[in-house]
Design an enzyme around this catalytic site. Structure first.
Site, short mmCIF file in Angstrom:
data_model
loop_
_atom_site.label_atom_id
_atom_site.label_comp_id
_atom_site.label_asym_id
_atom_site.label_seq_id
_atom_site.Cartn_x
_atom_site.Cartn_y
_atom_site.Cartn_z
N ASN A 1 2.46 2.97 11.32
CA ASN A 1 2.41 3.52 12.22
C ASN A 1 2.74 2.76 12.79
O ASN A 1 3.13 0.91 13.14
CB ASN A 1 1.06 3.10 12.55
CG ASN A 1 0.44 1.86 12.06
OD1 ASN A 1 0.69 0.89 11.10
ND2 ASN A 1 -0.32 1.32 12.57
N MET B 1 -2.68 -7.11 6.60
CA MET B 1 -3.39 -8.17 6.20
C MET B 1 -2.98 -8.25 4.71
O MET B 1 -3.35 -8.56 3.59
CB MET B 1 -4.36 -7.37 5.63
CG MET B 1 -4.98 -6.26 6.80
SD MET B 1 -5.77 -5.14 6.69
CE MET B 1 -6.24 -4.17 8.61
N SER B 2 -1.49 -8.59 3.84
CA SER B 2 -1.20 -9.49 3.50
C SER B 2 -0.46 -10.50 3.24
O SER B 2 0.31 -10.56 4.28
CB SER B 2 -0.68 -8.14 1.77
OG SER B 2 0.09 -7.57 2.85
N HIS C 1 -5.74 -7.82 -2.03
CA HIS C 1 -5.79 -8.44 -0.75
C HIS C 1 -7.41 -9.46 -0.53
O HIS C 1 -8.00 -9.18 -0.53
CB HIS C 1 -6.45 -7.01 0.29
CG HIS C 1 -5.56 -5.94 0.53
ND1 HIS C 1 -5.22 -4.55 -0.16
CD2 HIS C 1 -4.12 -6.00 0.84
CE1 HIS C 1 -4.49 -4.25 0.21
NE2 HIS C 1 -3.44 -5.00 0.05
N HIS D 1 -6.35 4.29 7.03
CA HIS D 1 -6.07 3.78 5.60
C HIS D 1 -5.29 5.58 5.10
O HIS D 1 -3.96 4.80 4.16
CB HIS D 1 -6.25 3.15 4.59
CG HIS D 1 -6.37 2.41 3.50
ND1 HIS D 1 -5.19 1.86 3.86
CD2 HIS D 1 -5.91 2.83 2.01
CE1 HIS D 1 -4.50 1.46 2.52
NE2 HIS D 1 -4.83 2.90 1.22
N HIS E 1 -2.33 1.56 -4.88
CA HIS E 1 -2.64 0.39 -5.05
C HIS E 1 -3.43 0.45 -7.18
O HIS E 1 -4.69 0.62 -7.32
CB HIS E 1 -3.31 -1.04 -5.05
CG HIS E 1 -2.91 -1.91 -3.85
ND1 HIS E 1 -1.63 -2.19 -3.79
CD2 HIS E 1 -3.27 -1.38 -2.53
CE1 HIS E 1 -1.35 -2.94 -2.33
NE2 HIS E 1 -2.23 -1.96 -1.96
N ALA F 1 3.00 -2.43 3.50
CA ALA F 1 2.42 -1.56 4.88
C ALA F 1 2.28 -1.93 5.72
O ALA F 1 1.46 -3.44 6.62
CB ALA F 1 1.59 0.18 4.32
N SER G 1 0.81 -1.41 0.08
CA SER G 1 -0.14 -0.38 0.24
C SER G 1 1.52 1.18 0.17
O SER G 1 1.38 1.93 0.72
CB SER G 1 -1.27 0.22 1.35
OG SER G 1 -1.86 -1.07 1.43
N TYR H 1 -9.48 -9.63 1.51
CA TYR H 1 -10.63 -9.10 2.78
C TYR H 1 -11.95 -8.33 1.61
O TYR H 1 -12.84 -8.71 1.50
CB TYR H 1 -10.26 -8.47 3.46
CG TYR H 1 -9.54 -7.10 3.46
CD1 TYR H 1 -10.26 -6.51 2.69
CD2 TYR H 1 -8.30 -6.96 3.96
CE1 TYR H 1 -8.97 -4.38 2.26
CE2 TYR H 1 -7.47 -6.35 3.53
CZ TYR H 1 -7.75 -4.77 2.27
OH TYR H 1 -7.10 -3.82 2.13
N GLU H 2 -10.72 -8.26 0.01
CA GLU H 2 -11.33 -7.45 -0.69
C GLU H 2 -11.98 -8.26 -0.96
O GLU H 2 -12.86 -8.03 -2.23
CB GLU H 2 -10.83 -6.60 -1.88
CG GLU H 2 -9.87 -5.42 -1.50
CD GLU H 2 -9.35 -5.30 -2.51
OE1 GLU H 2 -9.46 -4.51 -3.58
OE2 GLU H 2 -7.81 -5.82 -2.40
C1 R1P Z 1 -4.54 -1.17 5.85
O1 R1P Z 1 -4.26 0.37 5.36
C2 R1P Z 1 -4.00 -1.78 4.44
O2 R1P Z 1 -2.56 -1.40 3.91
C3 R1P Z 1 -1.87 -2.70 3.86
C4 R1P Z 1 -2.76 -3.74 5.18
O3 R1P Z 1 -2.20 -5.03 4.81
C5 R1P Z 1 -3.84 -3.66 4.45
O4 R1P Z 1 -4.40 -3.89 3.10
O5 R1P Z 1 -2.23 -3.08 2.82
P1 R1P Z 1 -0.76 -3.79 2.00
O6 R1P Z 1 -0.21 -5.31 2.48
O7 R1P Z 1 -0.87 -4.26 0.74
O8 R1P Z 1 0.71 -2.83 2.15
#
Ligand code: R1P
Length: 288
Positions: free
Chosen positions: A246, A222-223, A90, A260, A68, A121, A37, A92-93
């Site tokens: 963060n 989350m990835s 992701h 986000h 993205h 991130a 992200s 969750y999407e």
């Molecule tokens: C939350 O702000 C999002 O940012 C991160 C988390 O996994 C979530 O999707 O994204 P990336 O993992 O794609 O960087």
């Protein structure tokens, strides 16, 4: 959009053939890069870029998460043939369809990728971490995978790789050592640590963060783990890195909100350093 089954090897060949029709002999790469992200700026490192928009790729769903772009970029960095995925799916999407979300890894493997640099991130749990630090992923806790949501569930087609995949040494030790040397030379703060993948999209509660701290996690997001699992099944070597956007809050009486927007802001403030680090790593990595 053609109906594509992300678990079908034949459909994978259709996707690869479509990309070859668009990109011709530009569709070749030794190294894949997945941008986290707000880290799509890693794509700016790519010289002589040839973009393939995700909307032209059969089976690639529309992206929803800001930060993205949705472009597969072929080109070169430091002499390496690379493909940069500016956009991640992701789970969750897409209703936790992990095979779909990891499909881009199988696709880039078709173009020759045997090394993957995956970025994200993440929220920092380790008390030594500061905003903007980089963490090389040493190991992971793949929570959805432990609960049966793995990209590898279902009947396995052996052409994808083994039924039972070892995830020991997923994050290649020699790559991590090389990256730590680059960090020392560049004088930047880079740690090693354990990444935990949560299902999301809600951010983790202070009690959940405390739980992860107790079990030894250093950063959360989350990835990534689903992509790395598929990469290992394909035999791709991985270097993973988290940008600490963060510091996760462990105290329920302390109202620290995460958003986000804040994650994207942090990625934009620190993305240039992350990109320099990636460039430094690729400069040191032997050519295939
Ligand atoms: C939350 O702000 C999002 O940012 C991160 C988390 O996994 C979530 O999707 O994204 P990336 O993992 O794609 O960087």
């Amino acid at each position: 959009r053609a109906q594509i089954d992300p678990r079908s090897y034949e459909d994978l060949l259709i996707i690869a053939a479509t990309i070859r029709e668009i990109a011709g002999d530009r569709a070749q790469a030794d190294i894949g890069i997945i941008c986290g992200s707000g880290l799509g700026g890693l794509g700016n490192l790519v010289e002589d870029p040839f973009p393939v928009p995700y909307e032209k790729i059969p089976g690639f769903p529309p992206l929803h998460v800001p930060g993205h772009k949705g472009i597969m970029l072929f080109g070169r960095i430091a002499g390496h043939r690379v493909v940069c995925l500016q956009g991640r799916f992701h789970p969750y999407e897409y209703n936790m369809n992990l095979a779909l979300c990891a499909l881009p890894v199988r696709v880039i493997h078709q173009f020759g990728v045997r090394t993957l640099l995956v970025s994200n991130a993440a929220g920092g749990i380790n008390p030594n971490f500061q905003y903007g630090d980089l963490m090389l992923i040493k190991d992971h806790i793949f929570l959805p995978g432990l609960a049966g949501m793995s990209p590898l569930v279902g009947i396995n087609d052996d052409r994808f790789g083994a039924r039972f995949v070892s995830v020991h040494d997923s994050y290649d030790r020699s790559f991590r050592k090389l990256a730590l040397d680059v960090a020392t030379n560049q004088g930047i703060r880079v740690f090693e640590g354990i990444y935990v993948m949560c299902g999301g999209p809600q951010y983790e509660s202070p009690a959940e963060v405390s739980l992860f701290k107790t079990v030894g996690a250093d950063a959360l997001g989350m990835s990534t783990c689903h992509e790395v699992t598929v990469a290992r099944q394909c035999g791709i070597k991985v270097l993973g890195m988290s940008l600490i956007t963060n510091i996760a809050n462990l105290d329920a009486d302390n109202s620290v909100e995460v958003s986000h927007e804040e994650v994207l802001q942090a990625a934009s403030e620190n993305g240039a350093r992350a990109a320099q680090f990636v460039k430094g790593i690729l400069e040191k990595l032997p050519l295939a």
